[in-house]
Design a protein around this motif. Structure first.
Motif, PDB file in Angstrom:
ATOM      1  N   GLU A 623       0.854  -1.187   0.000  1.00 37.63           N
ATOM      2  CA  GLU A 623       0.000   0.000   0.000  1.00 37.63           C
ATOM      3  C   GLU A 623       0.892   1.238   0.000  1.00 37.63           C
ATOM      4  O   GLU A 623       1.297   1.722   1.043  1.00 37.63           O
ATOM      5  CB  GLU A 623      -0.921  -0.008   1.227  1.00 37.63           C
ATOM      6  N   ARG A 624       1.190   1.727  -1.166  1.00 36.24           N
ATOM      7  CA  ARG A 624       2.106   2.859  -1.314  1.00 36.24           C
ATOM      8  C   ARG A 624       1.326   4.134  -1.620  1.00 36.24           C
ATOM      9  O   ARG A 624       0.460   4.148  -2.503  1.00 36.24           O
ATOM     10  CB  ARG A 624       3.120   2.574  -2.426  1.00 36.24           C
ATOM     11  N   LYS A 625       1.674   5.226  -0.926  1.00 36.78           N
ATOM     12  CA  LYS A 625       1.024   6.515  -1.143  1.00 36.78           C
ATOM     13  C   LYS A 625       1.853   7.434  -2.040  1.00 36.78           C
ATOM     14  O   LYS A 625       1.312   8.360  -2.655  1.00 36.78           O
ATOM     15  CB  LYS A 625       0.792   7.211   0.200  1.00 36.78           C
ATOM     16  N   ASN A 626       3.149   7.198  -2.089  1.00 40.76           N
ATOM     17  CA  ASN A 626       4.038   8.120  -2.791  1.00 40.76           C
ATOM     18  C   ASN A 626       4.259   7.707  -4.241  1.00 40.76           C
ATOM     19  O   ASN A 626       4.156   6.530  -4.596  1.00 40.76           O
ATOM     20  CB  ASN A 626       5.401   8.181  -2.079  1.00 40.76           C
ATOM     21  N   ASN A 627       4.614   8.667  -5.069  1.00 44.85           N
ATOM     22  CA  ASN A 627       5.032   8.375  -6.437  1.00 44.85           C
ATOM     23  C   ASN A 627       6.400   7.701  -6.416  1.00 44.85           C
ATOM     24  O   ASN A 627       7.081   7.662  -5.390  1.00 44.85           O
ATOM     25  CB  ASN A 627       5.059   9.650  -7.266  1.00 44.85           C
ATOM     26  N   ILE A 628       6.818   7.205  -7.573  1.00 48.46           N
ATOM     27  CA  ILE A 628       8.062   6.434  -7.665  1.00 48.46           C
ATOM     28  C   ILE A 628       9.075   7.222  -8.485  1.00 48.46           C
ATOM     29  O   ILE A 628       8.787   7.649  -9.617  1.00 48.46           O
ATOM     30  CB  ILE A 628       7.814   5.057  -8.320  1.00 48.46           C
ATOM     31  N   TYR A 629      10.266   7.432  -7.912  1.00 46.11           N
ATOM     32  CA  TYR A 629      11.338   8.172  -8.579  1.00 46.11           C
ATOM     33  C   TYR A 629      12.539   7.247  -8.750  1.00 46.11           C
ATOM     34  O   TYR A 629      13.114   6.772  -7.762  1.00 46.11           O
ATOM     35  CB  TYR A 629      11.747   9.389  -7.763  1.00 46.11           C
ATOM     36  N   MET A 630      12.922   6.994  -9.984  1.00 46.61           N
ATOM     37  CA  MET A 630      14.065   6.134 -10.285  1.00 46.61           C
ATOM     38  C   MET A 630      15.299   6.983 -10.585  1.00 46.61           C
ATOM     39  O   MET A 630      15.191   8.065 -11.173  1.00 46.61           O
ATOM     40  CB  MET A 630      13.757   5.254 -11.500  1.00 46.61           C
ATOM     41  N   SER A 631      16.451   6.480 -10.221  1.00 45.46           N
ATOM     42  CA  SER A 631      17.687   7.184 -10.569  1.00 45.46           C
ATOM     43  C   SER A 631      17.860   7.258 -12.078  1.00 45.46           C
ATOM     44  O   SER A 631      18.270   8.285 -12.625  1.00 45.46           O
ATOM     45  CB  SER A 631      18.894   6.485  -9.946  1.00 45.46           C
ATOM     46  N   PHE A 632      17.522   6.153 -12.761  1.00 47.82           N
ATOM     47  CA  PHE A 632      17.616   6.104 -14.222  1.00 47.82           C
ATOM     48  C   PHE A 632      17.014   4.782 -14.700  1.00 47.82           C
ATOM     49  O   PHE A 632      16.952   3.805 -13.949  1.00 47.82           O
ATOM     50  CB  PHE A 632      19.072   6.222 -14.695  1.00 47.82           C
ATOM     51  N   PRO A 633      16.561   4.714 -15.957  1.00 48.03           N
ATOM     52  CA  PRO A 633      16.117   3.428 -16.507  1.00 48.03           C
ATOM     53  C   PRO A 633      17.294   2.456 -16.572  1.00 48.03           C
ATOM     54  O   PRO A 633      18.439   2.876 -16.806  1.00 48.03           O
ATOM     55  CB  PRO A 633      15.620   3.797 -17.910  1.00 48.03           C
ATOM     56  N   ARG A 634      17.032   1.165 -16.436  1.00 46.09           N
ATOM     57  CA  ARG A 634      18.141   0.216 -16.385  1.00 46.09           C
ATOM     58  C   ARG A 634      17.637  -1.197 -16.642  1.00 46.09           C
ATOM     59  O   ARG A 634      16.461  -1.493 -16.481  1.00 46.09           O
ATOM     60  CB  ARG A 634      18.861   0.277 -15.035  1.00 46.09           C
TER      61      ARG A 634
END
Length: 719
Positions: A623-634
């Motif tokens: 159950e996640r409330k936050n958006n997802i931030y990736m360092s970079f595609p990989r």
């Protein structure tokens, strides 16, 4: 006589600050008029939390007296403990009571003092003040303070208070504060105070719904007091793949001290127009004004010209790349050996490099030098100003130290070059700023910055940032395995592995051979000294290599979650000379009494384990409330080849064939028997820099598939 009186006044002020007693600090923090002295209840909605912060107060005070500057900071929290986890959390404190400031010159002026105060308020209102001087114990240079008899339902009311005096005649940039508004526990009442005076310049702003900073009239024109208040702040959650400053309510500020207009111009930051103004935003004009003075073509190109003299290049791009790597060695890695021997006290090496050797210590001289080179070569270029995506957008830039500076060379296919590290290369923008909005400082005729515009920096894809590992597995005595791995890393995954895997001796001597540079020991003329220093350096390198091997062995054990033996490790290629030049590593080891289970005359092989540990999403993360931030595609490609023992066959391959793909990424695996080998191929990839919270379940699908793969087994049986 006046001079003596002045110095007497200065010393009196310093001794007053340094002589501040613990009791005076305690009376200031826990004053008789403290409005929260008896606060002991929390809202019903937070009764099931681990703890609730009833009151949190942060205070930052910047003052001067003559040549003395005093920075005082404190934080106080009053917290109701509602479960055993929070009781455990606050049962011990670690701190330093005395320290030397890094802000000043001379040991006398660098003495700083920390104070800590802790009191426990029992449910019946009884207060127990901990005698921190008596109860704290010295352990490894730190004070450890245990809080006895702490129980669920208690309130712990504590503070840290730091006084840091130093001497400054010129200017000083204080460390920036950038933090979310909320805490790991809900907060009922929050107050933040900043107190400054003339010659202290303040940059401060709030973001993502944080209340504004307000100024309080002190009745003195030279004295300024600011306050931020907030109430009923929900707790912050910090899940994996998240940039808190990008979307959480937060605040950022920095104070810069400058005694006069002359030092204001030299100050390391975006100063407001006067001390009376709080600077909230940085405009394009601010960017132009600040960096136009910083960046200009500068530097002696003699060594570069000599290097170019007997070389020819097919394109300007080729020339720029070659000079970048040459300069990386000439002005950076060439000195690594000297830093090592100096730190190890083998010898003092720096006199061997001449009276004025060039070593680029930061981005500004690097940029200026390359401006000079590109100007002389009549190659068009611009300077890029960017900020890492984890700081938020460049539109919200406030702190100069958050800026990354790089050069865009305007060749047919633009080349981006940045300040050196030991592995930095061309053609790839730093992962923290790629795919982000930035400023372009436009340079006219290779000389001066003439304008500022916007640009979006290039992106990379999951096909650019690749980990490719081939693993060969042999069964040993039907109880364990012999494993040989060949790994190749590209793109940003290469950068992180280089930083983790390479030591100075892995690349310094490579550069010496490539450019024909003299090694440090070649400068030592006396044979006796050279032999002694060389032996000591060789012994140090051997020691470092042994430690390196142990570290990598430990890392493999963490990957496989088992003990390994007979570990070997080799760097096959450092990957330091171009985007497509891979970091290549070979290692080998044995695993005893693991991943094999005998079942009658058959063997159950935990073959999925050779993919190494994968992310397991626990119940709290679903159950996640936050958006997802990736360092970079990989992407992560794996090929596992298991040599089937003679006279045996494997079954149960169907569970090793998986395919989960969607717009966020995927996991695909195949398994087949080819001759006497079981060949397994897997691909896991993350497609984007950012995913909205609504896509979290889609990511879980392929993450779960990858984790489930590691749990799969095959059956080995006689034919």
């Amino acid at each position: 006589m006046k001079i003596k009186l002045l110095w007497a006044a200065l010393l009196c002020n310093v001794f007053f600050v340094l002589g501040q007693s613990a009791s005076e600090v305690r009376d200031e923090i826990w004053s008789a008029s403290d409005p929260y002295k008896k606060a002991n209840t929390v809202p019903e909605k937070w009764k099931n939390e681990s703890a609730v912060i009833i009151y949190k107060h942060e205070n930052y005070d910047y003052h001067k007296f003559g040549i003395n500057v005093t920075y005082t900071s404190s934080i106080r929290k009053r917290i109701l403990l509602l479960d055993q986890a929070s009781v455990k959390e606050f049962s011990e404190f670690s701190y330093r009571d005395k320290f030397y400031s890094n802000k000043a010159l001379g040991s006398f002026w660098r003495r700083g003092t920390n104070f800590i105060g802790v009191k426990i308020v029992k449910p019946d209102g009884k207060e127990v003040i901990i005698d921190t001087d008596k109860e704290a114990k010295e352990v490894d240079g730190e004070k450890k303070l245990a809080i006895p008899n702490l129980e669920i339902g208690d309130i712990i009311d504590y503070y840290f208070y730091s006084v840091e005096p130093f001497k400054s005649v010129y200017d000083y940039t204080f460390e920036a504060v950038e933090t979310p508004l909320g805490d790991v526990y809900p907060t009922m009442n929050l107050k933040i105070n900043l107190h400054t005076e003339n010659d202290f310049f303040l940059n401060f702003n709030t973001y993502n719904g944080t209340p504004p900073l307000n100024q309080i009239d002190t009745g003195k024109s030279s004295d300024r007091l600011f306050e931020l208040k907030a109430e009923n702040i929900e707790k912050n959650e910090f899940p994996r793949w998240f940039y808190p400053l990008a979307e959480m309510p937060c605040y950022k500020f920095q104070v810069i001290f400058a005694r006069s207009g002359k030092f204001e111009k030299l100050a390391d930051g975006f100063l407001p127009e006067s001390e009376k103004v709080v600077k909230k935003t940085i405009s394009k004009e601010d960017i132009f004004e600040y960096y136009n003075k910083k960046f200009y073509p500068d530097g002696d190109l003699g060594v570069v010209n000599r290097y170019l003299k007997e070389k020819s290049f097919a394109t300007e791009e080729e020339k720029v790349r070659e000079i970048y790597y040459f300069c990386r060695h000439e002005f950076f890695t060439r000195y690594f050996e000297a830093f090592v021997v100096n730190e190890a006290k083998i010898m003092y090496p720096f006199a061997y490099y001449g009276t004025n050797p060039i070593f680029f210590r930061d981005e500004v001289p690097f940029v200026n030098y390359f401006m000079q080179f590109l100007k002389k070569q009549e190659i068009s270029y611009d300077v890029i100003i960017a900020t890492p995506r984890f700081n938020g957008s460049i539109d919200d830039l406030l702190i100069q130290q958050n800026v990354r500076k790089l050069i865009r060379v305007n060749t047919p296919k633009p080349i981006y070059i940045e300040y050196f590290n030991a592995y930095s290369g061309t053609d790839q923008v730093n992962y923290s700023i790629e795919n982000s909005k930035a400023y372009v400082l436009e340079v006219s005729k290779g000389k001066r910055v003439t304008d500022v515009s916007n640009v979006t920096l290039p992106s990379s894809t999951y096909k650019d940032n690749v980990s490719r590992i081939k693993t060969k597995v042999d069964l040993v005595d039907f109880t364990g395995y012999k494993v040989q791995r060949d790994a190749a890393y590209f793109g940003h995954l290469k950068e992180s592995e280089q930083d983790d895997k390479l030591q100075f001796y892995d690349f310094v001597y490579e550069d010496y051979n490539r450019y024909g540079t003299m090694k440090l020991m070649d400068y030592v003329r006396k044979e006796k000294d050279r032999k002694q220093y060389t032996n000591e350096l060789d012994a140090l390198i051997k020691k470092l290599k042994d430690k390196q091997n142990e570290t990598y062995k430990s890392n493999v054990e963490s990957e496989y979650e088992v003990k390994v033996d007979d570990y070997t490790f080799e760097i096959k290629n450092t990957g330091r000379y171009g985007k497509d030049n891979a970091l290549e590593i070979h290692d080998g080891f044995t695993i005893a009494n693991n991943y094999v289970k005998k079942a009658g005359d058959k063997y159950l092989l935990e073959i999925g384990r050779f993919l190494t540990s994968q992310i397991e999403i626990d119940k709290k993360e679903i159950e996640r409330k936050n958006n997802i931030y990736m360092s970079f595609p990989r992407s992560f490609e794996n090929e596992i080849t298991f040599n089937i023992p003679e006279g045996y066959s494997v079954s149960g391959l169907e569970k090793l064939n998986k395919k989960v793909e969607n717009e966020t990424g995927g996991f695909v695996s195949t398994a087949e028997v080819k001759g006497n080998q079981l060949v397994i191929k897997t691909l896991k990839y993350y497609k984007n820099y950012f995913e909205p919270n609504a896509n979290w379940n889609k990511m879980i699908q392929f993450l779960d598939a990858a984790y489930q793969f590691t749990q799969e087994k095959v059956l080995l049986k006689k034919n």
